[in-house]
Design a protein around this motif. Structure first.
Motif, short mmCIF file in Angstrom:
data_model
loop_
_atom_site.label_atom_id
_atom_site.label_comp_id
_atom_site.label_asym_id
_atom_site.label_seq_id
_atom_site.Cartn_x
_atom_site.Cartn_y
_atom_site.Cartn_z
N ARG A 1 -4.88 2.82 -8.18
CA ARG A 1 -4.64 1.86 -8.63
C ARG A 1 -3.70 1.04 -8.49
O ARG A 1 -3.50 0.91 -7.81
N LEU A 2 -4.97 -0.52 -9.00
CA LEU A 2 -4.13 -1.57 -8.08
C LEU A 2 -3.52 -2.01 -9.76
O LEU A 2 -3.38 -2.33 -10.88
N THR A 3 -1.92 -2.65 -9.19
CA THR A 3 -0.96 -3.50 -10.29
C THR A 3 -0.56 -4.90 -9.57
O THR A 3 -0.27 -5.02 -8.62
N GLU B 1 2.35 -0.91 4.48
CA GLU B 1 2.59 0.53 4.07
C GLU B 1 3.95 0.90 4.42
O GLU B 1 4.72 0.04 4.32
N TRP B 2 4.39 2.15 2.99
CA TRP B 2 5.48 2.41 2.66
C TRP B 2 5.61 1.30 1.76
O TRP B 2 7.48 1.33 2.58
N LEU C 1 1.00 -1.02 0.27
CA LEU C 1 0.42 0.17 -0.13
C LEU C 1 0.66 1.20 0.19
O LEU C 1 1.56 1.38 1.02
N SER C 2 0.95 2.15 -1.00
CA SER C 2 1.42 2.97 -1.12
C SER C 2 0.27 4.87 -1.19
O SER C 2 -0.66 4.15 -1.74
N ILE D 1 -1.23 -1.14 -4.38
CA ILE D 1 -2.10 -0.63 -4.57
C ILE D 1 -1.90 0.98 -3.72
O ILE D 1 -1.39 1.17 -2.89
N VAL D 2 -1.78 1.76 -5.72
CA VAL D 2 -1.26 3.11 -4.63
C VAL D 2 -2.81 3.85 -4.85
O VAL D 2 -3.78 3.83 -5.38
#
Length: 146
Positions: free
Chosen positions: A132-134, A103-104, A28-29, A119-120
């Protein structure tokens, strides 16, 4: 993906939890306050129990949870000074035993788990969030829908 409110962010966490498998990570960003912890909390509660206490691991760096289907470790790497520290606090072991929410992840400087969903999350102009999922590795080809 548009997340108009906190409930939508939580639903995304629940949807990701339904697809998450052992050995995989969710990275998670996003900026402070973007909703990373909200998403992580909903994901962990979906894997454990709805009333699970899920504090932010900002100061402890990692929290471990046991669910009936999958154990999950929640890492907050914001305070790390080097990527090696994530592995010193058990990232490899967490992936061997279950899954990880990170996270981070940028603190890992590219040394990310192979099988992961990035996930951004960012605030949008309407007061909601955009995600945005990659997919990478085992996540490729899996659909995550709200």
């Amino acid at each position: 993906m548009n997340l108009p409110d906190e409930a939508a962010t939580a639903r995304l966490g629940e949807a990701v939890a339904a697809k998450l498998e052992a050995g995989e990570a969710v990275c998670l960003s996003g900026p402070l306050g973007a909703g990373k912890s909200t998403l992580a909390r909903a994901l962990i509660r979906a894997l454990t129990t709805p009333g699970e206490e899920v504090p932010s691991p900002t100061f402890t760096l990692v929290q471990f949870y046991e669910g009936p289907r999958l154990s999950v470790a929640h890492f907050d790497l914001y305070r790390l000074e080097s990527p090696d520290e994530a592995y010193e606090i058990g990232l490899d072991e967490a992936l061997d035993a279950g899954a990880a929410v990170i996270e981070w992840p940028e603190r890992l400087e590219g040394d990310l788990p192979r099988d992961r969903l990035d996930i951004v999350i960012a605030p949008d102009e309407a007061g909601g969030r955009l995600a945005r999922l990659t997919a990478h590795g085992a996540w490729e080809g899996r659909d995550v829908e709200l």
